[in-house]
Design an enzyme around this catalytic site. Structure first.
Site, PDB file in Angstrom:
ATOM      1  N   ASP A  47       0.797  -1.231   0.000  1.00 55.85           N
ATOM      2  CA  ASP A  47       0.000   0.000   0.000  1.00 55.85           C
ATOM      3  C   ASP A  47       0.828   1.278   0.000  1.00 55.85           C
ATOM      4  OD1 ASP A  47       0.842   0.276   2.741  1.00 55.85           O
ATOM      5  OD2 ASP A  47      -0.929  -0.818   3.438  1.00 55.85           O
ATOM      6  N   HIS A  65       6.904  -7.489  -1.010  1.00 57.12           N
ATOM      7  CA  HIS A  65       5.851  -7.943  -1.933  1.00 57.12           C
ATOM      8  C   HIS A  65       5.545  -6.873  -2.978  1.00 57.12           C
ATOM      9  CE1 HIS A  65       4.307 -11.105   1.207  1.00 57.12           C
ATOM     10  NE2 HIS A  65       5.448 -11.443   0.638  1.00 57.12           N
ATOM     11  N   CYS A  98       7.842  -3.322 -16.706  1.00 57.10           N
ATOM     12  CA  CYS A  98       7.572  -4.010 -17.971  1.00 57.10           C
ATOM     13  C   CYS A  98       7.237  -5.474 -17.695  1.00 57.10           C
ATOM     14  CB  CYS A  98       8.788  -3.913 -18.892  1.00 57.10           C
ATOM     15  SG  CYS A  98       8.509  -4.786 -20.454  1.00 57.10           S
ATOM     16  N   CYS A 116      11.790  -6.032 -20.087  1.00 57.54           N
ATOM     17  CA  CYS A 116      12.748  -5.484 -21.062  1.00 57.54           C
ATOM     18  C   CYS A 116      13.790  -4.614 -20.353  1.00 57.54           C
ATOM     19  CB  CYS A 116      12.035  -4.685 -22.150  1.00 57.54           C
ATOM     20  SG  CYS A 116      11.585  -2.995 -21.673  1.00 57.54           S
ATOM     21  N   CYS A 133       9.407  -0.590 -24.494  1.00 58.56           N
ATOM     22  CA  CYS A 133       9.245  -1.593 -25.562  1.00 58.56           C
ATOM     23  C   CYS A 133       7.799  -1.758 -26.020  1.00 58.56           C
ATOM     24  CB  CYS A 133       9.811  -2.941 -25.120  1.00 58.56           C
ATOM     25  SG  CYS A 133       8.758  -3.798 -23.942  1.00 58.56           S
ATOM     26  N   GLY A 183       1.136  -7.305  12.983  1.00 59.06           N
ATOM     27  CA  GLY A 183      -0.026  -7.484  12.117  1.00 59.06           C
ATOM     28  C   GLY A 183       0.156  -8.384  10.924  1.00 59.06           C
ATOM     29  N   PRO A 196      -3.812  -8.749  17.385  1.00 57.19           N
ATOM     30  CA  PRO A 196      -4.964  -9.072  18.248  1.00 57.19           C
ATOM     31  C   PRO A 196      -5.173 -10.580  18.378  1.00 57.19           C
ATOM     32  CG  PRO A 196      -5.647  -7.690  16.375  1.00 57.19           C
ATOM     33  CD  PRO A 196      -4.219  -8.080  16.138  1.00 57.19           C
TER      34      PRO A 196
END
Ligand code: OAD
Length: 277
Positions: A109, A126, A134, A138, A171, A210, A237
């Site tokens: 995010d 991630h 691309c 490329c 490209c 978390g 939690p």
């Protein structure tokens, strides 16, 4: 102060290194759904495809025009969200520790960077859905999502002009969201794989915030840190593999609750407790 936090405070006072590993839970209080919670992206699903099928190279390579709207929709949710007090606390911790601090985040995010953590010390393992690259590899460059690209609704489609806007500037192939998909592997160049393992090796304290521990690299980071005797604090939690890990080691602490409630106070303790001593 929780006496169990003593090893963590000692770490900071003695010039030790701190690694923080975050997951979707830290952004939940900014209004961004988690993946596996009740309203999570992987739990709710989309109209035609299970999201775990959408979030694959296999699907993108066949139907880029179906995969992009889902990421553009999620990107709009993230763009409208604001960093919360949990993100802010990690900015304070980085300012205090500087190069003794590394943030490994699974979140795509971009809220840690928007809050003020540095690009240099934040590993987005991630990816980041505000960027694209691309699809044919490329070149290694990444670009922002261009101005003028539409914001589809949930289960929406691309606007007519979008495919041209989402072409590679070099490209002319499709670009793709800069995110790690289920049928892809971590690497160093794009996702800081080896760097994250190195951070785990060097960490004297690992703070996990978390995450449900469902992905591979974060679990390796936790296992390495524990094996090398680092202190581990888990903030969540609910029980999860990291809270179980923290319970198994002498210098592990489980803080049960939300990141927004716990993290600011913990960081205050870590900064001021180590100053006072
Ligand atoms: P999950 O949705 O699997 O787990 C979210 C975790 O956050 C759960 O353990 C919740 O208990 C916890 N949580 C919820 N609200 C919280 C709050 N306010 N404060 C603290 N914790 C809270 O999300 P992740 O573990 O981040 O990967 O998922 C890991 C990866 O799986 C994601 O990065 C994504 C997904 O597949 C990719 O897309 C590559």
């Amino acid at each position: 102060m929780n006496e169990n936090l003593r090893p963590a405070l000692d770490t900071i006072r003695n010039g030790g290194r701190v690694a923080v590993l975050t997951g979707a839970g830290i952004s939940a209080e900014s209004g961004i759904p988690t993946f596996r919670g009740q309203d999570g992206y992987w739990t709710v699903g989309s109209r035609e495809y299970h999201p775990q099928e959408l979030a694959t190279w296999a699907m993108f390579s066949r139907h880029p025009e179906r995969v992009w709207p889902w990421y553009l929709y999620r990107r709009s949710i993230c763009a409208n969200a604001q960093p919360n007090v949990g993100h802010d606390a990690l900015v304070r911790l980085e300012k205090h520790l500087r190069d003794r601090f590394t943030l490994i985040t699974q979140n795509v995010d971009g809220l840690h960077i928007r809050a003020g953590n540095s690009l240099e010390r934040t590993y987005e393992i991630h990816g980041n859905l505000h960027r694209r690259r691309c699809a044919e590899s490329c070149c290694p460059e990444q670009w922002a999502i261009p101005e003028g690209v539409s914001t589809p609704k949930r289960n929406g489609t691309l606007a007519n002009d979008d495919p041209a806007l989402l072409r590679c500037p070099r490209c002319d192939a499709w670009t793709r969201p800069h995110v790690l998909w289920f049928d892809e592997c971590y690497d160093e160049e794009k996702y800081r794989y080896e760097s994250s393992l190195n951070v785990a090796v060097q960490a004297d304290l690992l703070i996990v915030v978390g995450t449900s521990g469902a992905t591979n690299l974060p679990m390796q980071v936790g296992a390495i840190a524990a094996r090398r005797g680092a202190a581990i604090i888990d903030i969540n939690p609910t029980e999860n593999p990291f809270s179980q890990l923290a319970q198994r080691i002498p210098s592990g602490v489980v803080l049960t609750g939300s990141a927004g409630t716990i993290l600011p106070t913990l960081v205050d303790h870590l900064i001021h407790g180590s100053d006072d001593a």
